[in-house]
Write an enzyme that holds these catalytic residues in place. Structure first.
Site, mmCIF file in Angstrom:
data_model
loop_
_atom_site.group_PDB
_atom_site.id
_atom_site.type_symbol
_atom_site.label_atom_id
_atom_site.label_comp_id
_atom_site.label_asym_id
_atom_site.label_seq_id
_atom_site.Cartn_x
_atom_site.Cartn_y
_atom_site.Cartn_z
ATOM 1 N N ARG A 90 0.847 -1.205 0.000
ATOM 2 C CA ARG A 90 0.000 0.000 0.000
ATOM 3 C C ARG A 90 0.880 1.252 0.000
ATOM 4 N NH1 ARG A 90 -5.187 2.142 -0.791
ATOM 5 N NH2 ARG A 90 -5.217 4.137 0.329
ATOM 6 N N GLY A 92 -6.598 0.485 7.339
ATOM 7 C CA GLY A 92 -7.500 1.632 7.120
ATOM 8 C C GLY A 92 -8.896 1.151 6.736
ATOM 9 N N GLU A 96 -13.891 -19.548 28.363
ATOM 10 C CA GLU A 96 -12.982 -20.380 29.186
ATOM 11 C C GLU A 96 -12.258 -19.532 30.243
ATOM 12 O OE1 GLU A 96 -11.031 -23.699 27.483
ATOM 13 O OE2 GLU A 96 -12.501 -23.874 25.869
HETATM 14 N N1 COS Z 1 -7.842 -27.585 39.290
HETATM 15 C C1 COS Z 1 -8.282 -28.364 40.318
HETATM 16 N N2 COS Z 1 -9.011 -27.885 41.348
HETATM 17 C C2 COS Z 1 -9.295 -26.562 41.330
HETATM 18 C C3 COS Z 1 -8.886 -25.707 40.304
HETATM 19 C C4 COS Z 1 -8.115 -26.275 39.253
HETATM 20 N N3 COS Z 1 -7.685 -25.509 38.233
HETATM 21 N N4 COS Z 1 -9.320 -24.458 40.564
HETATM 22 C C5 COS Z 1 -9.989 -24.512 41.717
HETATM 23 N N5 COS Z 1 -9.975 -25.792 42.187
HETATM 24 C C6 COS Z 1 -10.551 -26.275 43.442
HETATM 25 C C7 COS Z 1 -9.948 -25.544 44.619
HETATM 26 O O1 COS Z 1 -8.749 -26.158 45.048
HETATM 27 C C8 COS Z 1 -11.046 -25.632 45.657
HETATM 28 O O2 COS Z 1 -11.006 -26.904 46.251
HETATM 29 P P1 COS Z 1 -11.304 -27.080 47.844
HETATM 30 O O3 COS Z 1 -12.627 -26.407 48.084
HETATM 31 O O4 COS Z 1 -11.345 -28.554 48.022
HETATM 32 O O5 COS Z 1 -10.176 -26.409 48.540
HETATM 33 C C9 COS Z 1 -12.316 -25.573 44.819
HETATM 34 O O6 COS Z 1 -11.945 -25.967 43.480
HETATM 35 C C10 COS Z 1 -12.939 -24.183 44.760
HETATM 36 O O7 COS Z 1 -11.954 -23.311 44.238
HETATM 37 P P2 COS Z 1 -11.967 -21.763 44.556
HETATM 38 O O8 COS Z 1 -12.222 -21.554 46.018
HETATM 39 O O9 COS Z 1 -10.742 -21.163 43.972
HETATM 40 O O10 COS Z 1 -13.273 -21.292 43.754
HETATM 41 P P3 COS Z 1 -13.769 -19.812 43.440
HETATM 42 O O11 COS Z 1 -15.212 -19.894 43.222
HETATM 43 O O12 COS Z 1 -13.240 -18.843 44.443
HETATM 44 O O13 COS Z 1 -13.032 -19.389 42.100
HETATM 45 C C11 COS Z 1 -12.598 -19.509 39.784
HETATM 46 C C12 COS Z 1 -12.790 -20.235 41.086
HETATM 47 C C13 COS Z 1 -13.068 -18.069 39.721
HETATM 48 C C14 COS Z 1 -11.127 -19.530 39.432
HETATM 49 C C15 COS Z 1 -13.431 -20.357 38.826
HETATM 50 O O14 COS Z 1 -14.786 -20.267 39.210
HETATM 51 C C16 COS Z 1 -13.276 -19.999 37.392
HETATM 52 O O15 COS Z 1 -12.281 -20.351 36.756
HETATM 53 N N6 COS Z 1 -14.308 -19.328 36.812
HETATM 54 C C17 COS Z 1 -14.369 -19.124 35.414
HETATM 55 C C18 COS Z 1 -15.164 -20.222 34.825
HETATM 56 C C19 COS Z 1 -14.992 -20.304 33.355
HETATM 57 O O16 COS Z 1 -13.867 -20.350 32.857
HETATM 58 N N7 COS Z 1 -16.109 -20.358 32.660
HETATM 59 C C20 COS Z 1 -16.116 -20.510 31.267
HETATM 60 C C21 COS Z 1 -16.646 -21.875 30.984
HETATM 61 S S1 COS Z 1 -16.264 -22.482 29.433
HETATM 62 S S2 COS Z 1 -16.980 -21.187 28.177
#
Ligand code: COS
Length: 385
Positions: free
Chosen positions: A268, A343, A367
């Site tokens: 361009r 552009g 995810e």
């Molecule tokens: N692998 C294994 N275990 C996991 C983990 C992982 N990656 N992440 C969390 N856990 C476990 C924790 O160890 C905890 O276990 P215990 O209660 O036995 O101690 C339990 O799961 C709960 O975890 P946590 O307290 O961290 O949960 P929260 O709700 O605070 O937060 C997030 C978790 C926000 C990280 C999670 O809900 C998340 O990733 N959300 C996004 C979901 C997503 O990606 N959605 C899109 C779907 S596909 S389009």
């Protein structure tokens, strides 16, 4: 860290690249426009072994490593991100979970046809009122003898309209919150299962996405994946793998936008010279190339960390989230620069650049949004959960 590719890794990359450039590029714009699921190319990807790359051959897969999966995802998504979504959900979210947590019978019945690409698999965690806060779902499964009865509405199910089998997460014990979620393998097309509205999307339009509605849907106990209450951990650990796939998809989109920009900048002309001769454009291209390279290194690092972690049973959540966060924000940023460099032509449907821009956005959302990835990384940095 050694990122030199093995013979096998180069072979799968080249196979995916040839297929993507010869068979997907020519149909990508048309499918983006119509929103029609690309059934024929997905079927061929199954035949090429791209729908269950890491799954051992005895379960219908390719038996290859995670870097092979990353390289193939990158090439397919570079041609068309919608194909990348279908491939990633099938490989990471359905096959990986079934392989890791399924019984031998479940693998024989459900993993083999999905990993071999004979039918499509999906993953269903999200609900209308439960996205990032995945532990708050309202759908329910109630045990009734040898069966569970499932009721509820799931949303944003990628490949939902075409999937034969869905990995479903639902509550069996709501009072236990995260620990009350259980995973099931659902056979679609049975009484009590219905497709809800098709999600009208900005990008990845050829990847079919819909709501799935369960009304007194009965499922044998044999279709439970893992034990009652293990669903949240299965969902999260499966997303650790899935996020490497989405990071690779983002890398592919960024590369496509970057390469189009380099070519356009050289051809361009403005103010008597190629726009590539202007420093304003050169700095954009330099930053695009650097961020792409950084994304690649984070993704390859996550892939290699995952390989090691899975042998020792450790988690690779942090590396996976870092790769997904950085690569998805890079894809959006690079695609935005690509539109600017082009552009008016970047804003036109005559070139694929506007599609890269629309497709890039979802990688910052699904995810786990960028905000969720930062939350996961921050918890790891601070030594918390
Ligand atoms: N692998 C294994 N275990 C996991 C983990 C992982 N990656 N992440 C969390 N856990 C476990 C924790 O160890 C905890 O276990 P215990 O209660 O036995 O101690 C339990 O799961 C709960 O975890 P946590 O307290 O961290 O949960 P929260 O709700 O605070 O937060 C997030 C978790 C926000 C990280 C999670 O809900 C998340 O990733 N959300 C996004 C979901 C997503 O990606 N959605 C899109 C779907 S596909 S389009």
């Amino acid at each position: 860290m050694d990122f030199s590719l093995t013979e096998e890794q180069r072979m799968i990359r080249d196979l995916a690249r040839d297929f993507a450039q010869n068979e997907i590029v020519p149909i990508a714009a048309e499918h983006d426009e119509s929103g029609e699921f690309p059934a024929e190319t997905i079927r061929k990807m199954g035949e090429l072994g791209l729908m269950g790359i890491e799954i051992p051959p005895e379960y219908g897969g390719g038996g290859l490593d995670t870097l092979c999966y990353v390289l193939a995802m990158e090439e397919i998504s570079k041609a068309d991100a919608a194909h990348g979504t279908i491939m990633s959900v099938n490989n990471s979210l359905f096959c990986h979970a079934l392989y890791k947590y399924g019984t031998e019978k479940q693998k024989q019945k459900y993993l083999i046809p999905v990993a071999s690409g004979e039918v499509v698999g999906a993953y269903s965690l999200t609900e209308p009122m439960s996205g990032s806060d995945a532990g708050t779902m309202r759908s329910r499964a109630v045990r009734d003898g040898d069966e569970y009865v499932i009721n509820g509405r799931k949303s944003w199910v990628s490949s939902g309209p075409v999937a034969k089998y869905i990995l479903l997460f639902t509550m069996t014990a709501p009072e236990k919150k995260h620990h009350g979620i259980t995973a099931f393998i659902v056979e679609t097309g049975r009484p009590g299962f219905a497709h809800g509205k098709v999600e009208p999307k900005l990008g990845i339009r050829a990847s079919a996405t819909c709501e799935c509605v369960y009304e007194d849907y009965r499922l044998p106990v044999a279709n439970r994946l893992g034990e009652e209450g293990e669903g949240f951990k299965i969902a999260m650990s499966t997303l650790d793998e899935g996020r490497i796939g989405i990071a690779s998809q983002a890398l592919g989109i960024a590369e496509a936008a970057y390469e189009a920009s380099v070519a356009y900048a050289k051809e361009r002309y403005a103010f008597g010279q190629a726009i590539a001769d202007f420093q304003a454009i050169q700095w954009k291209l330099a930053d695009m190339a650097t961020r792409i390279e950084a994304s690649r290194l984070l993704i390859y690092n996550a892939a290699l960390t995952k390989e090691r972690a899975e042998q020792s049973g450790a988690r690779y959540t942090r590396e996976s989230s870092m790769a997904k966060l950085y690569a998805s924000e890079t894809a959006m940023w690079v695609a935005t620069q690509a539109v600017q460099i082009h552009g008016g032509m970047g804003y036109s449907k005559e070139l694929p650049v506007e599609r890269y821009f629309r497709d890039a956005k979802i990688t910052e959302i699904y995810e786990g949004t960028s905000e969720i990835q930062r939350m996961v990384i921050a918890r790891s940095v601070l030594g918390g959960k």
